[in-house]
Design an enzyme around this catalytic site. Structure first.
Site, PDB file in Angstrom:
ATOM      1  N   GLY A 152     -11.214  21.675   7.690  1.00 14.09           N
ATOM      2  CA  GLY A 152     -11.726  22.068   9.009  1.00 14.09           C
ATOM      3  C   GLY A 152     -12.977  22.931   8.890  1.00 14.09           C
ATOM      4  O   GLY A 152     -13.958  22.734   9.612  1.00 14.09           O
ATOM      5  N   GLU A 156      -7.680  21.419  14.914  1.00 16.60           N
ATOM      6  CA  GLU A 156      -6.260  21.816  14.881  1.00 16.60           C
ATOM      7  C   GLU A 156      -5.908  21.963  13.410  1.00 16.60           C
ATOM      8  O   GLU A 156      -5.799  20.963  12.697  1.00 16.60           O
ATOM      9  CB  GLU A 156      -5.376  20.728  15.510  1.00 16.60           C
ATOM     10  CG  GLU A 156      -5.682  20.408  16.953  1.00 16.60           C
ATOM     11  CD  GLU A 156      -5.034  21.377  17.934  1.00 16.60           C
ATOM     12  OE1 GLU A 156      -4.419  22.361  17.487  1.00 16.60           O
ATOM     13  OE2 GLU A 156      -5.163  21.157  19.138  1.00 16.60           O
ATOM     14  N   GLY A 164      -5.990  18.811  10.610  1.00 17.87           N
ATOM     15  CA  GLY A 164      -5.760  18.782   9.169  1.00 17.87           C
ATOM     16  C   GLY A 164      -5.817  20.185   8.609  1.00 17.87           C
ATOM     17  O   GLY A 164      -5.576  21.166   9.326  1.00 17.87           O
ATOM     18  N   SER A 165      -6.157  20.288   7.352  1.00 13.07           N
ATOM     19  CA  SER A 165      -6.116  21.589   6.686  1.00 13.07           C
ATOM     20  C   SER A 165      -7.264  22.498   7.120  1.00 13.07           C
ATOM     21  O   SER A 165      -8.332  22.017   7.522  1.00 13.07           O
ATOM     22  CB  SER A 165      -6.180  21.383   5.176  1.00 13.07           C
ATOM     23  OG  SER A 165      -7.387  20.732   4.855  1.00 13.07           O
ATOM     24  N   THR A 166      -7.041  23.785   6.994  1.00 13.32           N
ATOM     25  CA  THR A 166      -8.077  24.762   7.328  1.00 13.32           C
ATOM     26  C   THR A 166      -9.280  24.578   6.403  1.00 13.32           C
ATOM     27  O   THR A 166     -10.431  24.696   6.832  1.00 13.32           O
ATOM     28  CB  THR A 166      -7.489  26.186   7.231  1.00 13.32           C
ATOM     29  OG1 THR A 166      -6.488  26.299   8.252  1.00 13.32           O
ATOM     30  CG2 THR A 166      -8.536  27.251   7.445  1.00 13.32           C
ATOM     31  N   CYS A 174       2.497  21.792  11.024  1.00 12.25           N
ATOM     32  CA  CYS A 174       1.501  22.876  11.083  1.00 12.25           C
ATOM     33  C   CYS A 174       2.082  24.119  11.725  1.00 12.25           C
ATOM     34  O   CYS A 174       1.768  25.237  11.338  1.00 12.25           O
ATOM     35  CB  CYS A 174       0.285  22.411  11.867  1.00 12.25           C
ATOM     36  SG  CYS A 174       0.727  21.679  13.448  1.00 12.25           S
ATOM     37  N   LYS A 201      -9.688   7.862  12.335  1.00 10.51           N
ATOM     38  CA  LYS A 201      -9.258   7.619  10.957  1.00 10.51           C
ATOM     39  C   LYS A 201      -7.911   8.299  10.706  1.00 10.51           C
ATOM     40  O   LYS A 201      -7.799   9.523  10.768  1.00 10.51           O
ATOM     41  CB  LYS A 201     -10.275   8.188   9.959  1.00 10.51           C
ATOM     42  CG  LYS A 201      -9.946   7.734   8.536  1.00 10.51           C
ATOM     43  CD  LYS A 201     -10.705   8.500   7.488  1.00 10.51           C
ATOM     44  CE  LYS A 201     -10.030   9.780   7.092  1.00 10.51           C
ATOM     45  NZ  LYS A 201      -8.679   9.614   6.500  1.00 10.51           N
TER      46      LYS A 201
HETATM   47  P1  NAD Z   1      -6.363  17.332   5.065  1.00 10.46           P
HETATM   48  O1  NAD Z   1      -7.293  18.309   5.683  1.00 10.46           O
HETATM   49  O2  NAD Z   1      -6.358  17.172   3.611  1.00 10.46           O
HETATM   50  O3  NAD Z   1      -6.615  15.882   5.660  1.00 10.46           O
HETATM   51  C1  NAD Z   1      -6.624  15.635   7.054  1.00 10.46           C
HETATM   52  C2  NAD Z   1      -7.477  14.426   7.331  1.00 10.46           C
HETATM   53  O4  NAD Z   1      -8.817  14.738   6.978  1.00 10.46           O
HETATM   54  C3  NAD Z   1      -7.112  13.178   6.542  1.00 10.46           C
HETATM   55  O5  NAD Z   1      -7.289  12.058   7.369  1.00 10.46           O
HETATM   56  C4  NAD Z   1      -8.135  13.173   5.414  1.00 10.46           C
HETATM   57  O6  NAD Z   1      -8.411  11.905   4.895  1.00 10.46           O
HETATM   58  C5  NAD Z   1      -9.350  13.743   6.112  1.00 10.46           C
HETATM   59  N1  NAD Z   1     -10.323  14.399   5.249  1.00 10.46           N
HETATM   60  C6  NAD Z   1     -10.138  14.947   4.027  1.00 10.46           C
HETATM   61  N2  NAD Z   1     -11.283  15.467   3.573  1.00 10.46           N
HETATM   62  C7  NAD Z   1     -12.217  15.243   4.524  1.00 10.46           C
HETATM   63  C8  NAD Z   1     -13.606  15.554   4.637  1.00 10.46           C
HETATM   64  N3  NAD Z   1     -14.250  16.195   3.685  1.00 10.46           N
HETATM   65  N4  NAD Z   1     -14.252  15.193   5.772  1.00 10.46           N
HETATM   66  C9  NAD Z   1     -13.601  14.551   6.759  1.00 10.46           C
HETATM   67  N5  NAD Z   1     -12.298  14.215   6.700  1.00 10.46           N
HETATM   68  C10 NAD Z   1     -11.611  14.566   5.596  1.00 10.46           C
HETATM   69  O7  NAD Z   1      -4.941  17.748   5.642  1.00 10.46           O
HETATM   70  P2  NAD Z   1      -3.558  17.023   5.375  1.00 10.46           P
HETATM   71  O8  NAD Z   1      -3.085  17.438   4.043  1.00 10.46           O
HETATM   72  O9  NAD Z   1      -3.645  15.569   5.684  1.00 10.46           O
HETATM   73  O10 NAD Z   1      -2.672  17.658   6.534  1.00 10.46           O
HETATM   74  C11 NAD Z   1      -2.016  18.832   6.391  1.00 10.46           C
HETATM   75  C12 NAD Z   1      -2.735  19.934   7.103  1.00 10.46           C
HETATM   76  O11 NAD Z   1      -2.917  19.589   8.492  1.00 10.46           O
HETATM   77  C13 NAD Z   1      -1.946  21.207   7.126  1.00 10.46           C
HETATM   78  O12 NAD Z   1      -2.778  22.295   6.833  1.00 10.46           O
HETATM   79  C14 NAD Z   1      -1.441  21.290   8.566  1.00 10.46           C
HETATM   80  O13 NAD Z   1      -1.133  22.585   8.988  1.00 10.46           O
HETATM   81  C15 NAD Z   1      -2.541  20.670   9.323  1.00 10.46           C
HETATM   82  N6  NAD Z   1      -2.082  20.189  10.632  1.00 10.46           N
HETATM   83  C16 NAD Z   1      -2.434  20.886  11.753  1.00 10.46           C
HETATM   84  C17 NAD Z   1      -1.970  20.484  12.989  1.00 10.46           C
HETATM   85  C18 NAD Z   1      -2.331  21.251  14.240  1.00 10.46           C
HETATM   86  O14 NAD Z   1      -2.148  20.716  15.319  1.00 10.46           O
HETATM   87  N7  NAD Z   1      -2.837  22.471  14.123  1.00 10.46           N
HETATM   88  C19 NAD Z   1      -1.156  19.367  13.105  1.00 10.46           C
HETATM   89  C20 NAD Z   1      -0.813  18.673  11.942  1.00 10.46           C
HETATM   90  C21 NAD Z   1      -1.290  19.099  10.700  1.00 10.46           C
END
Ligand code: NAD
Length: 484
Positions: A246, A263, A241-243, A297, A189
């Site tokens: 995660g 990640e 995605g976000s901590t 990130c 997704k």
């Molecule tokens: P986010 O966590 O809001 O969303 C990431 C993904 O998760 C999206 O596809 C979103 O639709 C999905 N999502 C949201 N809520 C969910 C849930 N409850 N269950 C399952 N999936 C869900 O993060 P974002 O705002 O899209 O991305 C930014 C964050 O990603 C930043 O914190 C960044 O540091 C991190 N990031 C980390 C890396 C890495 O490799 N460590 C790389 C890129 C981005």
């Protein structure tokens, strides 16, 4: 579908010309079991160009029934894909890599239109690296016994993969390539603001002849993501995605058989010593924080400057910022594009206010900002300390918090003092300092005299609240194998 003349795109002189020659469908369906199918929800949401506020396509919102269908297709496909000769799997993955290269220009324009990043970055970094990931893991598919000698290894099963919006195609490649090279199947997704290049990848996958159900691409927001996470027939979750999300995922799969890689966020420390090549370091510091509008990130969002060179470094940073070009992501001269969404812009502004309330001193590049779209100028914060919110929390925008240090031990302590542990950068001419810092900095990635360099052969990932596991290189394979 796509009827663009690939050879022409880079020859168009204006951003508008290249945009006009990208044909997108008005509506995108879900890619399940080898073809595009309508979502059972019948719901669509808008994908908006963050530089213009224009709606560029409608994207399906997958619901529970759609996820059931995708997981079922992936489970069925797993039975034959996992048993297919590895060299045959490799052929498909090589084909996908080559097709990304062939359509690189189209991918780059769409990535910049959909996400707001400068075309120079999509063209030179995101898209070629995405193809390289497929090439790299295609190469491993039939050599796993050399990667893990004397160990019996098997694919895990169906991988549920959820990715963010900052490197849309590249994150899809990081996830899909190692998973299918090892014989797993995938339900992926993309993030809701940037689904388009993943859907274009689905078109390529369809054309490549990859057996149906091996890769399924479903679109939607957090709710769709949680349907994937909680599906009982998924064997592995790979989340970037976000901590915050995660942690939620980790909690919700606790006690299940599912394997997990995360990640997550970061608050990278960039450290410049008085013996560094200062001009080269300043260029690196600018890239570390302003690359992709700071939506990175591993962005170097905290800068530690050795006290004796503080003034000269800040002066040079301001000077370099004055020449950064902010504007149309499709313009080849643009350095800083649009902020990905209105929500992210609001988050950045919220942190700016907190930074000011807590006594930080702000410096921003002067620029005229269009009324349409989401824009934020490159920003420095001075007069901040370890306890400031903008030093501790991830902003995910073009905002650099600058502090000073006197000794190497002091800077190591300061750099390690956040909940995150993803990345760091060190600028010094002294090898001994580099050795000490790479050892003692609590981060998954430490760059020396460079920053934001990525390669499929290198593992990437974090410690502490930045994640679990590694992607890239051999470690990226381990994440998709069971060992006996
Ligand atoms: P986010 O966590 O809001 O969303 C990431 C993904 O998760 C999206 O596809 C979103 O639709 C999905 N999502 C949201 N809520 C969910 C849930 N409850 N269950 C399952 N999936 C869900 O993060 P974002 O705002 O899209 O991305 C930014 C964050 O990603 C930043 O914190 C960044 O540091 C991190 N990031 C980390 C890396 C890495 O490799 N460590 C790389 C890129 C981005």
């Amino acid at each position: 579908m796509s009827n663009i003349d690939l050879n022409k795109i880079w020859n168009y002189t204006t951003a508008k010309e290249s945009k006009d020659h990208i044909l997108l469908k008005e509506k995108y369906d879900l890619f399940i079991n080898g073809k595009f199918v309508k979502s059972k929800s019948r719901k669509y949401f808008n994908s908006v160009n963050p530089a213009t506020d224009e709606i560029i396509a409608k994207i399906s919102e997958a619901n529970k029934e759609d996820i059931n269908f995708a997981v079922k297709a992936a489970n069925t496909a797993f039975k034959s894909w996992s048993k297919l000769k590895a060299k045959e799997r490799a052929k498909y993955i090589f084909r996908i890599a080559r097709m990304i290269q062939e359509r690189a220009k189209e991918f780059a324009v769409i990535e910049s239109m959909d996400g707001g990043k400068p075309i120079r970055e999509s063209r030179d970094i995101d898209i070629p690296l995405a193809a390289n990931h497929f090439f790299y893991y295609a190469g491993w598919a039939d050599k796993l016994e050399y990667a893990f000698p004397n160990t019996s290894h098997e694919p895990i099963g169906v991988a549920g993969q959820i990715i963010p919006w900052n490197f849309p195609l590249l994150m899809a490649a990081w996830k899909i390539a190692p998973a299918i090279a090892c014989g797993n199947t995938v339900v992926l997704k993309p993030a809701e603001t940037t689904s388009l290049t993943a859907l274009k990848l689905a078109e390529i996958i369809e054309e490549s002849g990859l057996p149906k159900g091996v890769v399924n691409i479903v679109t939607g927001g957090g709710k769709t993501g949680s349907e994937i996470v909680n599906h009982p027939n998924i064997d592995k979750i790979a989340f970037t995605g976000s901590t915050k999300v995660g942690k939620l995922i980790k909690r919700s799969i606790a006690g299940t058989h599912k394997k997990l890689t995360l990640e997550l966020g970061g608050k990278g420390a960039n450290i410049i010593f008085e013996d560094a090549a200062i001009d080269q370091a300043v260029e690196g510091i600018i890239n570390a924080i302003f690359f992709n509008q700071g939506h990175v990130c591993c962005a170097g969002s905290r800068l530690f400057v050795q006290e004796s060179i503080f003034e000269i470094v800040v002066e040079k940073l301001k000077d370099r910022m004055s020449s950064l070009i902010i504007g149309d992501p499709l313009d080849k001269n643009t350095d800083i594009g649009a902020i990905n969404s209105k929500e992210q812009l609001a988050t950045i502004k919220k942190y700016i206010n907190i930074g000011l309330e807590e006594g930080g001193e702000i410096y921003q590049k002067k620029c005229s900002i269009s009324e349409k779209g989401n824009w934020f100028p490159p920003t420095l914060f001075l007069n901040v300390s370890q306890s400031h919110t903008i030093v501790q929390e991830e902003i995910f925008g073009p905002v650099l918090a600058i502090q000073t240090f006197r000794t190497i031990d002091e800077v190591i302590e300061k750099a390690n003092n956040t909940p995150y542990g993803l990345s760091a950068g060190v600028w010094t001419e002294k090898g001994s300092k580099i050795f000490k810092l790479t050892k003692e900095l609590n981060a998954g990635v430490v760059w020396a005299n460079t920053y934001n360099k990525f390669d499929p052969t290198s593992p990437f990932g974090g410690v502490k609240e930045s994640g679990i596991g590694r992607e890239g290189g051999l470690h990226g394979l381990k994440a998709y194998l069971k060992f006996k």
